[in-house]
Design a protein around this motif. Structure first.
Motif, mmCIF file in Angstrom:
data_model
loop_
_atom_site.group_PDB
_atom_site.id
_atom_site.type_symbol
_atom_site.label_atom_id
_atom_site.label_comp_id
_atom_site.label_asym_id
_atom_site.label_seq_id
_atom_site.Cartn_x
_atom_site.Cartn_y
_atom_site.Cartn_z
ATOM 1 N N ARG A 24 0.813 -10.670 1.882
ATOM 2 C CA ARG A 24 1.734 -11.724 2.323
ATOM 3 C C ARG A 24 2.934 -11.108 3.032
ATOM 4 O O ARG A 24 3.402 -11.613 4.042
ATOM 5 C CB ARG A 24 2.201 -12.538 1.117
ATOM 6 N N ARG A 25 3.435 -9.999 2.513
ATOM 7 C CA ARG A 25 4.613 -9.347 3.079
ATOM 8 C C ARG A 25 4.347 -8.801 4.484
ATOM 9 O O ARG A 25 5.171 -8.890 5.375
ATOM 10 C CB ARG A 25 5.063 -8.227 2.137
ATOM 11 N N PHE A 26 3.140 -8.213 4.679
ATOM 12 C CA PHE A 26 2.827 -7.586 5.948
ATOM 13 C C PHE A 26 1.992 -8.480 6.871
ATOM 14 O O PHE A 26 1.577 -8.047 7.939
ATOM 15 C CB PHE A 26 2.121 -6.247 5.732
ATOM 16 N N GLY A 27 1.745 -9.733 6.460
ATOM 17 C CA GLY A 27 1.080 -10.693 7.323
ATOM 18 C C GLY A 27 -0.390 -10.412 7.570
ATOM 19 O O GLY A 27 -0.876 -10.612 8.681
ATOM 20 N N THR A 28 -1.096 -9.956 6.562
ATOM 21 C CA THR A 28 -2.528 -9.699 6.676
ATOM 22 C C THR A 28 -3.247 -10.388 5.521
ATOM 23 O O THR A 28 -2.606 -11.018 4.678
ATOM 24 C CB THR A 28 -2.809 -8.179 6.702
ATOM 25 N N SER A 29 -4.546 -10.273 5.468
ATOM 26 C CA SER A 29 -5.278 -10.926 4.382
ATOM 27 C C SER A 29 -5.282 -10.044 3.133
ATOM 28 O O SER A 29 -5.215 -8.816 3.219
ATOM 29 C CB SER A 29 -6.717 -11.230 4.807
ATOM 30 N N ALA A 30 -5.368 -10.687 2.001
ATOM 31 C CA ALA A 30 -5.405 -9.957 0.736
ATOM 32 C C ALA A 30 -6.672 -9.112 0.639
ATOM 33 O O ALA A 30 -6.650 -8.014 0.071
ATOM 34 C CB ALA A 30 -5.313 -10.921 -0.437
ATOM 35 N N THR A 31 -7.753 -9.585 1.218
ATOM 36 C CA THR A 31 -9.004 -8.828 1.193
ATOM 37 C C THR A 31 -8.849 -7.503 1.930
ATOM 38 O O THR A 31 -9.347 -6.470 1.465
ATOM 39 C CB THR A 31 -10.139 -9.658 1.827
ATOM 40 N N THR A 32 -8.156 -7.517 3.044
ATOM 41 C CA THR A 32 -7.920 -6.290 3.806
ATOM 42 C C THR A 32 -7.137 -5.284 2.978
ATOM 43 O O THR A 32 -7.493 -4.101 2.937
ATOM 44 C CB THR A 32 -7.161 -6.606 5.107
ATOM 45 N N VAL A 33 -6.092 -5.728 2.319
ATOM 46 C CA VAL A 33 -5.272 -4.825 1.508
ATOM 47 C C VAL A 33 -6.092 -4.295 0.332
ATOM 48 O O VAL A 33 -6.004 -3.112 -0.013
ATOM 49 C CB VAL A 33 -3.985 -5.526 1.028
ATOM 50 N N ARG A 34 -6.905 -5.140 -0.271
ATOM 51 C CA ARG A 34 -7.744 -4.697 -1.396
ATOM 52 C C ARG A 34 -8.749 -3.639 -0.958
ATOM 53 O O ARG A 34 -8.959 -2.645 -1.654
ATOM 54 C CB ARG A 34 -8.449 -5.892 -2.015
ATOM 55 N N VAL A 35 -9.367 -3.850 0.202
ATOM 56 C CA VAL A 35 -10.336 -2.872 0.714
ATOM 57 C C VAL A 35 -9.640 -1.556 1.030
ATOM 58 O O VAL A 35 -10.155 -0.470 0.715
ATOM 59 C CB VAL A 35 -11.076 -3.433 1.950
ATOM 60 N N LEU A 36 -8.464 -1.627 1.634
ATOM 61 C CA LEU A 36 -7.707 -0.404 1.926
ATOM 62 C C LEU A 36 -7.320 0.327 0.648
ATOM 63 O O LEU A 36 -7.384 1.559 0.576
ATOM 64 C CB LEU A 36 -6.461 -0.735 2.752
ATOM 65 N N PHE A 37 -6.931 -0.422 -0.386
ATOM 66 C CA PHE A 37 -6.583 0.208 -1.653
ATOM 67 C C PHE A 37 -7.804 0.894 -2.270
ATOM 68 O O PHE A 37 -7.720 2.033 -2.723
ATOM 69 C CB PHE A 37 -6.000 -0.812 -2.632
ATOM 70 N N LEU A 38 -8.943 0.203 -2.278
ATOM 71 C CA LEU A 38 -10.152 0.802 -2.846
ATOM 72 C C LEU A 38 -10.590 2.030 -2.052
ATOM 73 O O LEU A 38 -11.024 3.025 -2.636
ATOM 74 C CB LEU A 38 -11.276 -0.230 -2.898
ATOM 75 N N ALA A 39 -10.464 1.977 -0.734
ATOM 76 C CA ALA A 39 -10.801 3.144 0.089
ATOM 77 C C ALA A 39 -9.838 4.301 -0.187
ATOM 78 O O ALA A 39 -10.251 5.464 -0.212
ATOM 79 C CB ALA A 39 -10.771 2.772 1.566
ATOM 80 N N SER A 40 -8.568 3.997 -0.428
ATOM 81 C CA SER A 40 -7.601 5.056 -0.699
ATOM 82 C C SER A 40 -7.860 5.719 -2.050
ATOM 83 O O SER A 40 -7.443 6.851 -2.278
ATOM 84 C CB SER A 40 -6.176 4.517 -0.648
ATOM 85 N N CYS A 41 -8.567 5.017 -2.936
ATOM 86 C CA CYS A 41 -8.881 5.606 -4.247
ATOM 87 C C CYS A 41 -9.876 6.754 -4.131
ATOM 88 O O CYS A 41 -10.016 7.542 -5.068
ATOM 89 C CB CYS A 41 -9.415 4.535 -5.195
ATOM 90 N N LEU A 42 -10.554 6.858 -2.998
ATOM 91 C CA LEU A 42 -11.458 7.978 -2.767
ATOM 92 C C LEU A 42 -10.692 9.258 -2.449
ATOM 93 O O LEU A 42 -11.244 10.345 -2.548
ATOM 94 C CB LEU A 42 -12.431 7.654 -1.638
ATOM 95 N N LEU A 43 -9.453 9.119 -2.050
ATOM 96 C CA LEU A 43 -8.599 10.261 -1.728
ATOM 97 C C LEU A 43 -7.770 10.649 -2.942
ATOM 98 O O LEU A 43 -7.451 9.805 -3.780
ATOM 99 C CB LEU A 43 -7.665 9.901 -0.569
ATOM 100 N N PRO A 44 -7.419 11.926 -3.050
ATOM 101 C CA PRO A 44 -6.559 12.314 -4.172
ATOM 102 C C PRO A 44 -5.153 11.757 -3.983
ATOM 103 O O PRO A 44 -4.658 11.645 -2.858
ATOM 104 C CB PRO A 44 -6.558 13.845 -4.118
ATOM 105 N N GLY A 45 -4.549 11.372 -5.075
ATOM 106 C CA GLY A 45 -3.188 10.851 -5.006
ATOM 107 C C GLY A 45 -2.897 9.888 -6.134
ATOM 108 O O GLY A 45 -3.769 9.547 -6.934
ATOM 109 N N PRO A 46 -1.671 9.420 -6.191
ATOM 110 C CA PRO A 46 -1.228 8.564 -7.309
ATOM 111 C C PRO A 46 -1.401 7.065 -7.035
ATOM 112 O O PRO A 46 -0.510 6.274 -7.325
ATOM 113 C CB PRO A 46 0.247 8.933 -7.422
ATOM 114 N N GLN A 47 -2.537 6.647 -6.493
ATOM 115 C CA GLN A 47 -2.718 5.244 -6.117
ATOM 116 C C GLN A 47 -2.597 4.310 -7.318
ATOM 117 O O GLN A 47 -1.944 3.271 -7.237
ATOM 118 C CB GLN A 47 -4.086 5.028 -5.447
ATOM 119 N N PHE A 48 -3.238 4.665 -8.422
ATOM 120 C CA PHE A 48 -3.201 3.789 -9.589
ATOM 121 C C PHE A 48 -1.803 3.715 -10.190
ATOM 122 O O PHE A 48 -1.369 2.658 -10.640
ATOM 123 C CB PHE A 48 -4.214 4.242 -10.641
ATOM 124 N N LEU A 49 -1.088 4.831 -10.171
ATOM 125 C CA LEU A 49 0.290 4.823 -10.677
ATOM 126 C C LEU A 49 1.181 3.965 -9.791
ATOM 127 O O LEU A 49 2.050 3.233 -10.290
ATOM 128 C CB LEU A 49 0.837 6.244 -10.772
#
Length: 66
Positions: free
Chosen positions: A22-47
């Motif tokens: 909502r903040r960035f004017g895109t669909s929630a599905t897009t943000v969810r897919v990007l988040f799930l894809a970022s979980c394949l990379l190392p980093g503090p995504q869940f935190l």
């Protein structure tokens, strides 16, 4: 610019992805897919998700009862 809030509708777990969408004017599905894809990379995504879940207020708390 308005402060992002976790919406009451369109939540899957905590509403963080829906709030960011909502903040960035895109669909929630897009943000969810990007988040799930970022979980394949190392980093503090869940935190980061947990921190945003705690820090972003829920939409029900920000409404005024006029």
């Amino acid at each position: 610019m308005s402060r992002p809030v976790r919406p009451i509708d369109n939540r899957v777990i905590g509403g963080v992805c829906a709030a960011l969408a909502r903040r960035f004017g895109t669909s929630a599905t897009t943000v969810r897919v990007l988040f799930l894809a970022s979980c394949l990379l190392p980093g503090p995504q869940f935190l980061l998700y947990l921190a945003l879940w705690i820090l972003l207020p829920s939409e029900s708390r920000t409404r005024t009862a006029w």
